[in-house]
Design an enzyme around this catalytic site. Sequence first.
Site, PDB file in Angstrom:
ATOM      1  N   ARG A 100       0.816  -1.215   0.000  1.00  0.00           N
ATOM      2  CA  ARG A 100       0.000   0.000   0.000  1.00  0.00           C
ATOM      3  C   ARG A 100       0.847   1.262   0.000  1.00  0.00           C
ATOM      4  NH1 ARG A 100      -3.410   1.725  -2.650  1.00  0.00           N
ATOM      5  NH2 ARG A 100      -4.303  -0.371  -2.477  1.00  0.00           N
ATOM      6  N   LYS A 135       2.811  24.320  -1.609  1.00  0.00           N
ATOM      7  CA  LYS A 135       1.417  23.859  -1.505  1.00  0.00           C
ATOM      8  C   LYS A 135       1.390  22.347  -1.688  1.00  0.00           C
ATOM      9  CE  LYS A 135      -0.473  28.264  -3.050  1.00  0.00           C
ATOM     10  NZ  LYS A 135      -1.251  29.000  -4.075  1.00  0.00           N
ATOM     11  N   LYS A 167       6.460  37.693   1.165  1.00  0.00           N
ATOM     12  CA  LYS A 167       5.182  37.749   0.479  1.00  0.00           C
ATOM     13  C   LYS A 167       4.355  38.925   1.001  1.00  0.00           C
ATOM     14  CE  LYS A 167       3.693  34.152  -1.420  1.00  0.00           C
ATOM     15  NZ  LYS A 167       2.944  32.906  -1.760  1.00  0.00           N
ATOM     16  N   GLU A 200       7.768  39.450  -3.193  1.00  0.00           N
ATOM     17  CA  GLU A 200       6.532  39.427  -3.976  1.00  0.00           C
ATOM     18  C   GLU A 200       6.046  40.853  -4.233  1.00  0.00           C
ATOM     19  OE1 GLU A 200       3.081  36.629  -3.159  1.00  0.00           O
ATOM     20  OE2 GLU A 200       2.231  38.534  -2.483  1.00  0.00           O
ATOM     21  N   ASP A 222       3.057  38.745  -8.844  1.00  0.00           N
ATOM     22  CA  ASP A 222       1.930  37.939  -8.387  1.00  0.00           C
ATOM     23  C   ASP A 222       0.588  38.465  -8.888  1.00  0.00           C
ATOM     24  OD1 ASP A 222       0.979  35.718  -6.726  1.00  0.00           O
ATOM     25  OD2 ASP A 222       0.065  37.291  -5.509  1.00  0.00           O
TER      26      ASP A 222
END
Length: 283
Positions: A100, A135, A167, A200, A222
């Site tokens: 698995r 992410k 950011k 950013e 961005d």
Amino acid sequence: MNFLSEQAIFEFIDSALAEDVGNGDHSTLASVPADAINKAQLLVKDEGVLAGVALSEMIFSRVDPDLRMEILIPDGIRVKPKDVAFKVHGRARSILTGERLVLNCMQRMSGIATLTTTYNELIRDTGCKLLDTRKTTPNFRLPEKWAVAIGGGVNHRFGLYDMIILKDNHIDFAGGIKQAIESTKNYLQKHSLSLKIEVETRSLKEVEEVLNVGGIDRIMLDNMSPQLMKEAVALIARKFETEASGGINESTIRSYALTGVDYISCGALTHSFRSLDLSLKAF
């Protein structure tokens, strides 16, 4: 890919096996004789780019060093239904215990490698490089970023510790672009750290602010339109590396690559992929 040390891979495998096996694979222990020796093969039931074969070999070896894998299709190769990626031979109990984890890793990694390859093919002639992001699935970042690399993408920072990205929230909390950059430089000097700095920006005005302060390595553009991004790239004039970011997908990635940016980062690579259908069957 500095994150792919043998120690890091084995730590991931051990943690994943502990989660799955716990105090014993009782289904297998209860039904399969301890001395049974068998074979199984990895069957492909889908189309895509294969990834996770090398990791699977390490998983089986970690479960049982006596297991032997015969690799028929290595990582990074396009596959189709009915292909056999590898065969594994040894103690039946060991094969079942590792099954698995092998499938979970390979199905997800192959999905990521396939999507990364698809995106890469759309911008291959532009000179722009495709980046992943943070992410990722908690505790599964290592195989996910490994899969991006297998698919031809470039790994961005692995975590918060190996690069600085200022950011919008960092900038807003710091009081502005100038304050954020200057505070970061002081921090790095004080702690004798050598880390690249990326900032950013959300507008041409913010790009100009970064250019006026200087002393950074890359400017992130961005959530800009391709036309605005093209203007920003011209304004930066290769003084710093440039990176496009913000909801870029399969239908828009080429238009952003044609703006002249050096990099495009896509969170979709690791959060919007479709796993490949694979199975491990005795034969």
